[in-house]
Design an enzyme around this catalytic site. Sequence first.
Site, PDB file in Angstrom:
ATOM      1  N   ARG A  23       7.553   0.243  57.655  1.00 13.03           N
ATOM      2  CA  ARG A  23       8.499  -0.847  57.922  1.00 13.03           C
ATOM      3  C   ARG A  23       9.695  -0.416  58.770  1.00 13.03           C
ATOM      4  NH1 ARG A  23       8.102  -5.431  54.008  1.00 13.03           N
ATOM      5  NH2 ARG A  23       5.877  -5.719  53.997  1.00 13.03           N
ATOM      6  N   ARG A  27      13.715  -5.389  59.348  1.00 15.31           N
ATOM      7  CA  ARG A  27      15.010  -6.025  59.118  1.00 15.31           C
ATOM      8  C   ARG A  27      16.203  -5.104  58.970  1.00 15.31           C
ATOM      9  NH1 ARG A  27      12.560 -10.353  54.928  1.00 15.31           N
ATOM     10  NH2 ARG A  27      11.653  -8.391  54.213  1.00 15.31           N
ATOM     11  N   ARG A  36      14.509 -12.138  65.795  1.00 12.12           N
ATOM     12  CA  ARG A  36      13.895 -13.089  64.862  1.00 12.12           C
ATOM     13  C   ARG A  36      14.617 -14.436  64.800  1.00 12.12           C
ATOM     14  NH1 ARG A  36      11.614 -14.949  62.297  1.00 12.12           N
ATOM     15  NH2 ARG A  36      11.236 -14.395  60.144  1.00 12.12           N
ATOM     16  N   ASP A  72       1.457  -7.565  61.083  1.00 12.70           N
ATOM     17  CA  ASP A  72       1.472  -7.723  59.627  1.00 12.70           C
ATOM     18  C   ASP A  72       0.054  -7.592  59.093  1.00 12.70           C
ATOM     19  OD1 ASP A  72       3.562  -8.513  57.480  1.00 12.70           O
ATOM     20  OD2 ASP A  72       1.730  -9.544  56.893  1.00 12.70           O
ATOM     21  N   TYR A 148      -2.958 -12.212  48.079  1.00 16.49           N
ATOM     22  CA  TYR A 148      -2.280 -13.308  48.787  1.00 16.49           C
ATOM     23  C   TYR A 148      -3.185 -14.532  48.938  1.00 16.49           C
ATOM     24  CZ  TYR A 148       1.714 -10.383  49.937  1.00 16.49           C
ATOM     25  OH  TYR A 148       2.833  -9.607  49.850  1.00 16.49           O
TER      26      TYR A 148
HETATM   27  O1  CP3 Z   1       5.874  -0.900  59.186  1.00 17.28           O
HETATM   28  C1  CP3 Z   1       6.244  -1.555  60.186  1.00 17.28           C
HETATM   29  O2  CP3 Z   1       7.381  -1.456  60.685  1.00 17.28           O
HETATM   30  C2  CP3 Z   1       5.216  -2.384  60.899  1.00 17.28           C
HETATM   31  C3  CP3 Z   1       5.106  -3.717  60.526  1.00 17.28           C
HETATM   32  C4  CP3 Z   1       4.687  -4.164  59.135  1.00 17.28           C
HETATM   33  C5  CP3 Z   1       5.191  -5.368  58.603  1.00 17.28           C
HETATM   34  N1  CP3 Z   1       4.526  -5.611  57.449  1.00 17.28           N
HETATM   35  C6  CP3 Z   1       6.208  -6.167  59.255  1.00 17.28           C
HETATM   36  C7  CP3 Z   1       6.826  -7.267  58.508  1.00 17.28           C
HETATM   37  C8  CP3 Z   1       3.758  -3.648  58.224  1.00 17.28           C
HETATM   38  C9  CP3 Z   1       3.002  -2.349  58.278  1.00 17.28           C
HETATM   39  C10 CP3 Z   1       3.657  -4.589  57.165  1.00 17.28           C
HETATM   40  C11 CP3 Z   1       2.717  -4.412  56.039  1.00 17.28           C
HETATM   41  C12 CP3 Z   1       2.704  -5.404  54.966  1.00 17.28           C
HETATM   42  N2  CP3 Z   1       2.953  -6.743  55.040  1.00 17.28           N
HETATM   43  C13 CP3 Z   1       2.291  -5.115  53.649  1.00 17.28           C
HETATM   44  C14 CP3 Z   1       1.775  -3.802  53.128  1.00 17.28           C
HETATM   45  C15 CP3 Z   1       2.745  -2.745  53.017  1.00 17.28           C
HETATM   46  C16 CP3 Z   1       3.928  -2.971  52.162  1.00 17.28           C
HETATM   47  O3  CP3 Z   1       5.021  -2.726  52.671  1.00 17.28           O
HETATM   48  O4  CP3 Z   1       3.762  -3.300  50.997  1.00 17.28           O
HETATM   49  C17 CP3 Z   1       2.376  -6.314  52.906  1.00 17.28           C
HETATM   50  C18 CP3 Z   1       2.064  -6.482  51.437  1.00 17.28           C
HETATM   51  C19 CP3 Z   1       2.771  -7.327  53.802  1.00 17.28           C
HETATM   52  C20 CP3 Z   1       2.909  -8.778  53.519  1.00 17.28           C
HETATM   53  C21 CP3 Z   1       4.253  -9.211  53.903  1.00 17.28           C
HETATM   54  N3  CP3 Z   1       4.619  -9.603  55.180  1.00 17.28           N
HETATM   55  C22 CP3 Z   1       5.426  -9.213  53.111  1.00 17.28           C
HETATM   56  C23 CP3 Z   1       5.455  -8.841  51.647  1.00 17.28           C
HETATM   57  C24 CP3 Z   1       6.482  -9.608  53.930  1.00 17.28           C
HETATM   58  C25 CP3 Z   1       7.928  -9.703  53.571  1.00 17.28           C
HETATM   59  C26 CP3 Z   1       8.275 -11.041  53.010  1.00 17.28           C
HETATM   60  C27 CP3 Z   1       9.759 -11.148  52.779  1.00 17.28           C
HETATM   61  O5  CP3 Z   1      10.323 -12.126  53.259  1.00 17.28           O
HETATM   62  O6  CP3 Z   1      10.343 -10.247  52.176  1.00 17.28           O
HETATM   63  C28 CP3 Z   1       5.951  -9.855  55.216  1.00 17.28           C
HETATM   64  C29 CP3 Z   1       6.719 -10.226  56.397  1.00 17.28           C
HETATM   65  C30 CP3 Z   1       7.094  -9.074  57.245  1.00 17.28           C
HETATM   66  N4  CP3 Z   1       6.191  -8.179  57.728  1.00 17.28           N
HETATM   67  C31 CP3 Z   1       8.395  -8.740  57.724  1.00 17.28           C
HETATM   68  C32 CP3 Z   1       8.222  -7.611  58.520  1.00 17.28           C
HETATM   69  C33 CP3 Z   1       9.265  -6.904  59.321  1.00 17.28           C
HETATM   70  C34 CP3 Z   1       9.662  -9.497  57.466  1.00 17.28           C
HETATM   71  C35 CP3 Z   1       9.694 -10.690  58.355  1.00 17.28           C
HETATM   72  C36 CP3 Z   1      11.083 -11.226  58.551  1.00 17.28           C
HETATM   73  O7  CP3 Z   1      11.620 -11.829  57.609  1.00 17.28           O
HETATM   74  O8  CP3 Z   1      11.593 -11.038  59.658  1.00 17.28           O
END
Ligand code: CP3
Length: 335
Positions: A23, A27, A36, A72, A148
């Site tokens: 990640r 953010r 964003r 994602d 999910y």
């Molecule tokens: O690692 C990185 O920087 C690359 C991008 C990446 C994202 N998600 C970007 C993202 C990666 C590798 C993920 C993986 C991911 N996504 C997982 C597995 C790994 C983990 O960390 O557990 C899971 C379960 C997800 C599903 C998902 N997508 C979640 C739980 C969320 C966050 C929801 C929230 O609002 O808290 C997302 C959205 C997401 N994916 C964001 C990012 C930067 C946040 C989007 C935003 O609000 O701008």
Amino acid sequence: MTHLLVRAARGERTDRPPVWLMRQAGRHIPEYREIRAEYSFREAIETPDVAKRITLLPWDLYEPDGLVMFSDILTVLEPLGFDYHIESGVGPVVENPVEGPDDAERPRGDVADDLSFVGDLLTKLVDEVGDETAIIGFAGGPFTLASYAVAGGASRNHGPVRRFRARHPEAFRTLLSAFADVVRDYLEYQAANGADVVQLFDTYAGVLSPADYREFVLPLHREILDGLSVPSIVFVRNMGGRLDQLDAVGADVVSLDWTVDMGDARAELGDRPVQGNLDPQYLFGEQSFVREKTREVIDAAGPRGHILNLGHGVHRDTPVESVRAFVETAKSVER
Ligand code: CP3
């Protein structure tokens, strides 16, 4: 030239550990939040130039040894006929979740067609920084995706998908293997488009009992990663106490969360390269604390086959200066 991160993934001794953060492109970076404000999450990941800009934000700040493509795990929902979006303050929302056993049979789209924006993104990243740093691709694992798909979003302790497993074991198996098939194609597609390393995030699979993990998920993890053309990393949280199960996946690298002692993991996993495992919340401590704790992980892991990372994703409010201290600690190692 072979990237430092790839060499560590192959188990080589390195003069210092390569470093990146899960990640890292998100953010905690102020500019990410500005981008964003202009694009929805799906617009950002599905527009290669925007996704490229975001992927490169941590490059400008920290020059890590790997850049994880901005995307994602949920992208593969689309080839399987699920619609989804990310709702701020709520998280992922699947609009047409699995409601009964009949929904486990999925249509099967083509990854290269449906997810061509990911191939385009990887090509652009390789062109821009591929000589300087490793490009990391990734996909979600079948259990995390199924969680999910069944719950329709985030769920407490993954109750809905565990209940689905109890009531409809055959449909559960069918759903997991639909995800596994797509994920396997998707990772190979990423490798073909320039990813140097790929990580399988089955983050939540550790909520299953050891017997269920062994029966339903482990064989799929093996199938997904077996014979991939680039080195692989597997990440499942809460697997301390059963690292033998993660070892059995056969990934090149096992990624460890922070609840596992690095020294114990080394003893248990033998020569298997490892990634991790600083507690992401440690980055909220003083910088001297961050450096000290990071150094402890590096020393416990030793010089062979270690990729420095956090035990899970970097938290959204993490100070940029702490991330810099973390990366610099790895870069200043000389051995
Ligand atoms: O690692 C990185 O920087 C690359 C991008 C990446 C994202 N998600 C970007 C993202 C990666 C590798 C993920 C993986 C991911 N996504 C997982 C597995 C790994 C983990 O960390 O557990 C899971 C379960 C997800 C599903 C998902 N997508 C979640 C739980 C969320 C966050 C929801 C929230 O609002 O808290 C997302 C959205 C997401 N994916 C964001 C990012 C930067 C946040 C989007 C935003 O609000 O701008």
